[in-house]
Write an enzyme that holds these catalytic residues in place. Sequence first.
Site, PDB file in Angstrom:
ATOM      1  N   ASP A 147       0.860  -1.185   0.000  1.00 40.76           N
ATOM      2  CA  ASP A 147       0.000   0.000   0.000  1.00 40.76           C
ATOM      3  C   ASP A 147       0.894   1.232   0.000  1.00 40.76           C
ATOM      4  OD1 ASP A 147      -2.344  -1.455   0.121  1.00 40.76           O
ATOM      5  OD2 ASP A 147      -2.836  -0.918   2.177  1.00 40.76           O
ATOM      6  N   HIS A 161       4.135   6.293 -14.984  1.00 42.10           N
ATOM      7  CA  HIS A 161       5.054   5.279 -14.468  1.00 42.10           C
ATOM      8  C   HIS A 161       4.586   3.856 -14.765  1.00 42.10           C
ATOM      9  CE1 HIS A 161       5.839   8.481 -11.164  1.00 42.10           C
ATOM     10  NE2 HIS A 161       6.573   8.721 -12.226  1.00 42.10           N
ATOM     11  N   LYS A 211      -2.589  -1.697 -10.091  1.00 48.02           N
ATOM     12  CA  LYS A 211      -2.803  -0.702  -9.039  1.00 48.02           C
ATOM     13  C   LYS A 211      -4.285  -0.439  -8.855  1.00 48.02           C
ATOM     14  CE  LYS A 211       1.534   1.680 -10.067  1.00 48.02           C
ATOM     15  NZ  LYS A 211       2.151   2.923 -10.558  1.00 48.02           N
ATOM     16  N   TYR A 235      -2.859   3.935  -2.946  1.00 47.71           N
ATOM     17  CA  TYR A 235      -2.985   2.846  -3.908  1.00 47.71           C
ATOM     18  C   TYR A 235      -2.349   1.567  -3.406  1.00 47.71           C
ATOM     19  CZ  TYR A 235       1.625   4.490  -5.619  1.00 47.71           C
ATOM     20  OH  TYR A 235       2.938   4.898  -5.732  1.00 47.71           O
ATOM     21  N   LYS A 237      12.803  12.929 -12.432  1.00 46.17           N
ATOM     22  CA  LYS A 237      12.595  11.668 -13.157  1.00 46.17           C
ATOM     23  C   LYS A 237      11.480  11.811 -14.186  1.00 46.17           C
ATOM     24  CE  LYS A 237      10.378   8.558 -10.902  1.00 46.17           C
ATOM     25  NZ  LYS A 237       9.992   7.565  -9.908  1.00 46.17           N
ATOM     26  N   ASP A 238      10.358  12.408 -13.777  1.00 43.07           N
ATOM     27  CA  ASP A 238       9.218  12.528 -14.682  1.00 43.07           C
ATOM     28  C   ASP A 238       9.488  13.502 -15.826  1.00 43.07           C
ATOM     29  OD1 ASP A 238       7.980  10.698 -13.070  1.00 43.07           O
ATOM     30  OD2 ASP A 238       6.584  12.126 -12.173  1.00 43.07           O
TER      31      ASP A 238
END
Length: 181
Positions: A48, A62, A71, A131, A167-168
């Site tokens: 979680d 991602h 998810k 999630y 990163k994104d």
Amino acid sequence: MKATRLAIPDVILIEPKVFGDERGFFFESFNHAGFEEIIGRPVKFVQDNHSRSVKGVLRGLHYQIQNPQGKLVRVVQGEVLDVAVDLRRNSPTFGKWVSAKLSAENKAQLWVPEGFAHGFVVLSDSAEFLYKTTDYYAPAYERCISWNDPTLAIEWEISTEPALSQKDSQGKSLLEAEVYS
């Protein structure tokens, strides 16, 4: 619970039955047997996660090229636009995306199965996002597709440039990305 298959039928919007009055509300947010009945197969969640982000933050898109994660996502404070992109090369919906607004108010959840890239943008002042995942986080296999890839042409419903992590901001285009066979 009400389950609605989206334009990509493997992605399912789940809306709980909420019981409320002047004191507050109650709803069952997860029932393993009921969830498996909705998606039509066994699922085991192993992790979680909980994140908090401010307005305009976009996280994603991602996925893990190995140890892929299904998810089950929901929002407990605020509102987001949640997006799933089909990365299964042999799928009739490969390279297509679907979205849903998830909020503390609507209490809806989205099932994003293995084989999809996932991301969301915060539409409210802030949002807390929860999630469950079907596999553990494996940073060596994590990949990112660019949120603004023109091939995907995702309608993020935002009017300003989103705030991205380092990163994104380095996400690849769908044409360059590793995908599932």
